[in-house]
Design an enzyme around this catalytic site. Structure first.
Site, PDB file in Angstrom:
ATOM      1  N   GLN A   1       0.802  -1.225   0.000  1.00 31.09           N
ATOM      2  CA  GLN A   1       0.000   0.000   0.000  1.00 31.09           C
ATOM      3  C   GLN A   1       0.833   1.273   0.000  1.00 31.09           C
ATOM      4  O   GLN A   1       0.348   2.330  -0.374  1.00 31.09           O
ATOM      5  CB  GLN A   1      -0.954  -0.025   1.199  1.00 31.09           C
ATOM      6  CG  GLN A   1      -1.967  -1.146   1.080  1.00 31.09           C
ATOM      7  CD  GLN A   1      -2.900  -1.237   2.267  1.00 31.09           C
ATOM      8  OE1 GLN A   1      -2.616  -1.928   3.223  1.00 31.09           O
ATOM      9  NE2 GLN A   1      -4.015  -0.530   2.223  1.00 31.09           N
TER      10      GLN A   1
ATOM     11  N   ASN B   1      -1.732 -11.274   8.044  1.00 31.39           N
ATOM     12  CA  ASN B   1      -2.734 -10.241   8.274  1.00 31.39           C
ATOM     13  C   ASN B   1      -4.110 -10.734   7.829  1.00 31.39           C
ATOM     14  O   ASN B   1      -4.288 -11.155   6.684  1.00 31.39           O
ATOM     15  CB  ASN B   1      -2.381  -8.982   7.467  1.00 31.39           C
ATOM     16  CG  ASN B   1      -3.359  -7.847   7.737  1.00 31.39           C
ATOM     17  OD1 ASN B   1      -3.377  -7.289   8.835  1.00 31.39           O
ATOM     18  ND2 ASN B   1      -4.189  -7.513   6.753  1.00 31.39           N
ATOM     19  N   GLU B   2      -5.057 -10.699   8.732  1.00 34.90           N
ATOM     20  CA  GLU B   2      -6.478 -10.955   8.442  1.00 34.90           C
ATOM     21  C   GLU B   2      -6.710 -12.177   7.565  1.00 34.90           C
ATOM     22  O   GLU B   2      -7.205 -12.063   6.430  1.00 34.90           O
ATOM     23  CB  GLU B   2      -7.095  -9.722   7.785  1.00 34.90           C
ATOM     24  CG  GLU B   2      -7.012  -8.490   8.657  1.00 34.90           C
ATOM     25  CD  GLU B   2      -7.775  -7.294   8.100  1.00 34.90           C
ATOM     26  OE1 GLU B   2      -8.121  -7.310   6.906  1.00 34.90           O
ATOM     27  OE2 GLU B   2      -8.029  -6.355   8.873  1.00 34.90           O
TER      28      GLU B   2
ATOM     29  N   HIS C   1       1.001  -9.651   4.287  1.00 35.98           N
ATOM     30  CA  HIS C   1      -0.122  -8.712   4.319  1.00 35.98           C
ATOM     31  C   HIS C   1      -0.744  -8.689   2.915  1.00 35.98           C
ATOM     32  O   HIS C   1      -0.462  -7.809   2.098  1.00 35.98           O
ATOM     33  CB  HIS C   1       0.347  -7.316   4.753  1.00 35.98           C
ATOM     34  CG  HIS C   1      -0.775  -6.420   5.206  1.00 35.98           C
ATOM     35  ND1 HIS C   1      -0.804  -5.779   6.427  1.00 35.98           N
ATOM     36  CD2 HIS C   1      -1.930  -6.072   4.600  1.00 35.98           C
ATOM     37  CE1 HIS C   1      -1.910  -5.068   6.540  1.00 35.98           C
ATOM     38  NE2 HIS C   1      -2.622  -5.233   5.438  1.00 35.98           N
TER      39      HIS C   1
HETATM   40  C1  FCB Z   1      -7.596  -3.698   6.700  1.00 38.52           C
HETATM   41  C2  FCB Z   1      -6.296  -4.066   5.997  1.00 38.52           C
HETATM   42  C3  FCB Z   1      -5.416  -2.864   5.703  1.00 38.52           C
HETATM   43  C4  FCB Z   1      -6.239  -1.698   5.202  1.00 38.52           C
HETATM   44  C5  FCB Z   1      -7.379  -1.406   6.122  1.00 38.52           C
HETATM   45  C6  FCB Z   1      -8.217  -0.227   5.716  1.00 38.52           C
HETATM   46  O1  FCB Z   1      -8.527  -4.712   6.563  1.00 38.52           O
HETATM   47  O2  FCB Z   1      -5.556  -4.950   6.793  1.00 38.52           O
HETATM   48  O3  FCB Z   1      -4.431  -3.253   4.787  1.00 38.52           O
HETATM   49  O4  FCB Z   1      -6.681  -1.955   3.918  1.00 38.52           O
HETATM   50  O5  FCB Z   1      -8.217  -2.554   6.189  1.00 38.52           O
END
Ligand code: FCB
Length: 438
Positions: free
Chosen positions: A21, A161-162, A117
């Site tokens: 990003q 990440n997520e 990520h």
């Molecule tokens: C999260 C992501 C991050 C960014 C935010 C707004 O879900 O981990 O990279 O996009 O949202």
């Protein structure tokens, strides 16, 4: 404002970012999608040079430390940069990220490093991505290499990440690479990510052990509070309960049990999974309400709607800081692990609501701390406006704006408030009413 407004000593305050990003100049599965799949990015942009953070990281980190008084910083290392071809590791890329971690330390900020990520090297995407049987082993080798290079600088690690967001958006809804819409792939992808997490956690721990430094390892778990849309509709309650389990709990509970829990598996043991979490990394943004929808089997018969009666963000999601408090309590009561808020933030182009959002969410955190929840820190998402995945450059989460022609960074009013909070370690009272973010 209720409760304490004093932020405890040692509590980590900073910003979070992700390589794709902000860095620019990448070649991974995302850049390929941006280039080759028309319509994949809402505003038609490509990540391109992003915020050129790869070259400007030092001055960006100085803003965080000297201007915003942050004492922590979360960033991700980009796998495709470090391992551009399978088994070929880039010394300069590793040296770069070591430099970033060391700069954080020199500036008095605790580095928090994310290994994955959302992006994958193209060579792994071509081999099946997180579904590839080799993905856990390859990710563990990558994690060990990063840990060897950065480990003496880094205590806090985020493996993935997520994971739930990643697999749903990439394999069920088709908006992230690999742009598939397959329920069976979603199931396999979730299992793959669980195995990747376990393997990489073991790898980082092994390197830490052999060098005698301590690693705190977790994922960044995205928690979205999901309430039944129509309180009395039992199908809404069932669907909200199911999506809460799948989206908010399945991964964490699998980690704690050491097994691939149903419905993604049948309880098979995964080596290294049990006790792979030293803390819970929490990404918290919004809440939603879920309604049963017979017409969308591919979305697990669920439609998410904005909840009634609360302000909404740019995506139509509800903003209710009390939900962050509830999430902290629920996670603490179930897992009894320290919690680090690895992301919380708002897309607000006019910077009209961000200050209020920030203060109210931090206030909810302090209240939970007062009530005994072990929260270790809070990372605002994000330092500067950046490439917001499939939304391109149209969403502005940053405390700083970035002039795209000159790459100049400009502090928004909310940055000054965050700076004041971090310096005084006290929350101000905010009196304006919340309104809808633009
Ligand atoms: C999260 C992501 C991050 C960014 C935010 C707004 O879900 O981990 O990279 O996009 O949202």
């Amino acid at each position: 404002m209720e409760g304490s407004s004093r932020i405890p000593d040692g509590f980590l305050l900073g910003c979070a970012s992700a390589a794709h990003q902000v860095e620019g100049g990448l070649e991974n599965d995302w850049t390929r999608m941006e280039r080759e799949l028309p319509g994949s990015i809402d505003d038609g942009s490509e990540s391109g040079i992003a915020c050129d953070h790869y070259h400007r990281f030092r001055s960006d980190l100085e803003l965080c430390a000297h201007v915003m008084h942050n004492n922590a910083h979360r960033f991700s290392v980009e796998w495709s940069r470090i391992e551009p071809a399978e088994g070929v590791f880039s010394g300069p890329a590793l040296a770069h990220y070591r430099d970033v971690a060391r700069t954080c330390r020199e500036l008095g900020m605790e580095p928090i490093v994310t290994l994955h990520h959302f992006t994958l090297p193209q060579w792994l995407a071509d081999a099946g991505g997180v579904l590839a049987p080799t993905a856990p082993r390859l990710f563990a080798r990558f994690a060990a290499t990063v840990a060897e290079a950065l480990g003496d600088q880094v205590r806090w690690w985020v493996t993935i990440n997520e994971p739930a967001v990643y697999v749903v958006l990439g394999h069920l809804l088709g908006v992230f690479p690999p742009n598939h819409t397959s329920l069976s792939e979603t199931r396999l992808g979730a299992r793959g990510l669980l195995r990747m997490h376990a393997a990489s956690a073991m790898a980082v721990r092994a390197v830490a052990g052999s060098h005698g430094w301590k690693a705190r390892i977790s994922i960044a778990h995205h928690e979205r509070r999901i309430r039944p849309g129509r309180a009395l509709a039992s199908l809404d309650q069932a669907i909200a309960g199911l999506s809460d389990y799948l989206f908010n709990r399945w991964f964490l509970r699998s980690c704690v049990s050491g097994r691939v829990l149903p419905p993604m598996g049948r309880g098979e043991r995964v080596t290294g999974l049990r006790d792979s979490l030293d803390y819970i990394g929490l990404n918290y943004y919004t809440e939603a309400s879920a309604e049963f929808d017979i017409t969308s089997p591919s979305r697990l018969f669920m439609r998410q709607r904005p909840p009634a009666g609360v302000p909404l963000d740019r995506f139509g999601n509800g903003i209710d800081p009390a939900c962050l408090g509830q999430a902290l309590h629920t996670l603490w009561n179930e897992f009894h692990l320290p919690i680090l808020i690895t992301e919380n933030g708002l897309a607000d182009s006019g910077d009209e609501v961000r200050t209020r959002y920030l203060v109210d969410h931090l206030s909810a955190v302090l209240k939970a701390l007062d009530q005994g929840v072990d929260v270790r820190g809070y990372m605002y998402w994000t330092q500067m406006d950046n490439f917001e995945w499939s939304k391109g450059y149209s969403q502005h989460f940053g405390l700083y704006s970035v002039e795209r022609s000159s790459m100049e960074r400009h502090a928004k009013p909310s940055a000054a408030v965050f700076a004041e909070i971090c310096q005084s370690r006290t929350l101000p009272a905010v009196t304006t009413e919340p309104s809808r973010a633009r």
